[in-house]
Design an enzyme around this catalytic site. Structure first.
Site, mmCIF file in Angstrom:
data_model
loop_
_atom_site.group_PDB
_atom_site.id
_atom_site.type_symbol
_atom_site.label_atom_id
_atom_site.label_comp_id
_atom_site.label_asym_id
_atom_site.label_seq_id
_atom_site.Cartn_x
_atom_site.Cartn_y
_atom_site.Cartn_z
ATOM 1 N N ASN A 1 0.869 -1.178 0.000
ATOM 2 C CA ASN A 1 0.000 0.000 0.000
ATOM 3 C C ASN A 1 0.904 1.226 0.000
ATOM 4 O O ASN A 1 1.521 1.550 0.997
ATOM 5 C CB ASN A 1 -0.882 -0.048 1.266
ATOM 6 C CG ASN A 1 -1.701 1.215 1.457
ATOM 7 O OD1 ASN A 1 -1.791 2.056 0.558
ATOM 8 N ND2 ASN A 1 -2.307 1.342 2.630
ATOM 9 N N LYS B 1 0.063 4.263 -0.245
ATOM 10 C CA LYS B 1 -0.576 5.434 0.372
ATOM 11 C C LYS B 1 -0.375 6.671 -0.520
ATOM 12 O O LYS B 1 -0.324 6.528 -1.746
ATOM 13 C CB LYS B 1 -0.044 5.637 1.797
ATOM 14 C CG LYS B 1 -0.155 4.349 2.620
ATOM 15 C CD LYS B 1 0.079 4.528 4.086
ATOM 16 C CE LYS B 1 -0.050 3.192 4.786
ATOM 17 N NZ LYS B 1 0.151 3.282 6.228
ATOM 18 N N HIS C 1 -9.387 1.196 5.143
ATOM 19 C CA HIS C 1 -8.094 1.382 5.825
ATOM 20 C C HIS C 1 -8.272 2.341 7.001
ATOM 21 O O HIS C 1 -9.042 3.299 6.914
ATOM 22 C CB HIS C 1 -7.057 1.918 4.837
ATOM 23 C CG HIS C 1 -5.674 1.886 5.387
ATOM 24 N ND1 HIS C 1 -5.225 2.830 6.272
ATOM 25 C CD2 HIS C 1 -4.657 1.000 5.221
ATOM 26 C CE1 HIS C 1 -3.982 2.531 6.621
ATOM 27 N NE2 HIS C 1 -3.611 1.425 5.994
ATOM 28 N N GLU D 1 -6.572 4.691 8.086
ATOM 29 C CA GLU D 1 -6.325 6.108 7.793
ATOM 30 C C GLU D 1 -7.552 6.750 7.154
ATOM 31 O O GLU D 1 -7.832 7.930 7.374
ATOM 32 C CB GLU D 1 -5.082 6.252 6.898
ATOM 33 C CG GLU D 1 -3.808 6.016 7.712
ATOM 34 C CD GLU D 1 -2.649 5.456 6.910
ATOM 35 O OE1 GLU D 1 -2.675 5.488 5.661
ATOM 36 O OE2 GLU D 1 -1.697 4.966 7.550
ATOM 37 N N GLU E 1 -5.207 -4.967 10.685
ATOM 38 C CA GLU E 1 -4.164 -3.967 10.851
ATOM 39 C C GLU E 1 -4.394 -3.214 12.163
ATOM 40 O O GLU E 1 -5.193 -2.264 12.203
ATOM 41 C CB GLU E 1 -4.198 -2.960 9.694
ATOM 42 C CG GLU E 1 -3.934 -3.581 8.342
ATOM 43 C CD GLU E 1 -3.358 -2.565 7.369
ATOM 44 O OE1 GLU E 1 -2.238 -2.784 6.899
ATOM 45 O OE2 GLU E 1 -4.019 -1.544 7.111
ATOM 46 N N GLY F 1 2.743 2.126 10.762
ATOM 47 C CA GLY F 1 3.710 3.221 10.614
ATOM 48 C C GLY F 1 4.472 3.549 11.885
ATOM 49 O O GLY F 1 5.147 4.571 11.959
ATOM 50 N N SER G 1 3.638 -2.295 10.296
ATOM 51 C CA SER G 1 5.085 -2.398 10.484
ATOM 52 C C SER G 1 5.666 -3.741 10.055
ATOM 53 O O SER G 1 6.589 -4.266 10.692
ATOM 54 C CB SER G 1 5.462 -2.075 11.934
ATOM 55 O OG SER G 1 5.099 -0.729 12.240
HETATM 56 P P1 PGA Z 1 3.021 0.212 7.641
HETATM 57 O O1 PGA Z 1 1.533 0.422 7.081
HETATM 58 O O2 PGA Z 1 3.537 -1.050 7.009
HETATM 59 O O3 PGA Z 1 3.771 1.438 7.187
HETATM 60 O O4 PGA Z 1 2.922 0.103 9.126
HETATM 61 C C1 PGA Z 1 0.666 -0.652 6.870
HETATM 62 C C2 PGA Z 1 -0.646 -0.181 6.308
HETATM 63 O O5 PGA Z 1 -1.145 0.877 6.729
HETATM 64 O O6 PGA Z 1 -1.235 -0.842 5.419
#
Ligand code: PGA
Length: 253
Positions: free
Chosen positions: A11, A13, A97, A99, A169, A175, A215
């Site tokens: 992803n 983003k 997601h 976010e 997640e 992140g 992560s």
């Molecule tokens: P990350 O994000 O691997 O940077 O923690 C995962 C995601 O939001 O899909």
């Protein structure tokens, strides 16, 4: 026992201009042997879908979008529909997601409409669920996930769900560099599969892929992927560099 093909999804983003996305996709394809066991998907930003789809063409890399709107067309300024994503070369679409839930007011009801629209358009939804740190600390992880799944999957038939991919997640792991431990992840994945079994039956639940996200990096992929109910990874930050993402794809080596 059902064999589930693992899936490694990136992803991106809101990262990469069109030329940057094209360079990354080209470099990623160059890292592949063609004998990868895992299915590979990348989800660039909407502007880069078409140029990236031309690069990944008939390579093993599949294209995904990061969001869609549930109407097919109309006066919805700024939105993109399922049929539009299909025409851009997408096979997958990430839905719900954290976010999007956190910054763009996405609700379980909206997630539900988006899943149905994705399936109707012939896209495979990658349905994201996850608890916040406060919810985990308050012992609410399972109840939060159950509510996200109950409402998100409401009215979906077994047939409609059959191709869908789930992604667990934990919000506190996204992140942050702080991944869930293998034990924490496996516990939740087993719970998600039990939920799916009650909702759609043993066969569909046994065949459903449940990805872990938060992560994921080359150093922790193999131990997560070794767990019985973890069928893949949804990778954010570590998917931006093709060499690093390729290491994750080749986690078995
Ligand atoms: P990350 O994000 O691997 O940077 O923690 C995962 C995601 O939001 O899909």
């Amino acid at each position: 026992m059902t064999t589930r093909r693992p899936m490694i999804a990136g992803n991106w983003k809101m990262h990469k201009t069109c030329p940057e996305a094209e360079d990354t996709a080209r470099a990623l394809v160059g890292q592949l042997t063609g004998k990868e066991e895992a299915e590979i998907m990348i989800a660039p930003p909407a502007t880069a879908l078409v140029p990236v789809s031309r690069i990944i063409g008939d390579t093993p890399v599949q294209l995904g979008a990061q969001n869609l709107f549930w109407e097919n067309q109309g006066a919805y300024t700024g939105e993109v529909s399922g049929p539009m994503l299909v025409s851009a070369g997408c096979r997958y679409v990430i839905i719900g997601h954290s976010e999007r839930r956190q910054y763009f007011g996405e609700t379980d009801e909206g997630v539900n409409k988006k899943i149905k629209a994705a399936v109707a358009a012939g896209l495979v939804p990658v349905i994201c669920i996850g608890e916040s740190e406060t919810e985990r600390d308050g012992g609410k992880t399972f109840s939060v996930l159950d509510k996200q799944m109950e409402k998100g999957l409401e009215g979906l038939s077994e047939d409609q769900f059959s191709q869908a991919v789930m992604a667990y997640e934990p919000v506190w792991a996204i992140g942050t560099g702080r991944s869930a431990t293998p034990e924490q992840a496996q516990e939740v994945h087993a719970h998600v599969r039990q939920f799916l079994e009650k909702r759609f039956g043993a066969q569909t639940a046994g065949a459903a892929r449940i990805l872990y996200g938060g992560s994921v990096k080359p150093a922790n992929t193999a131990e997560l992927m070794a767990l019985p109910d973890i069928d893949g990874a949804l990778v954010g930050g570590a998917s931006l560099k093709p060499e690093t993402f390729a290491e994750i794809i080749h986690y078995k080596r």
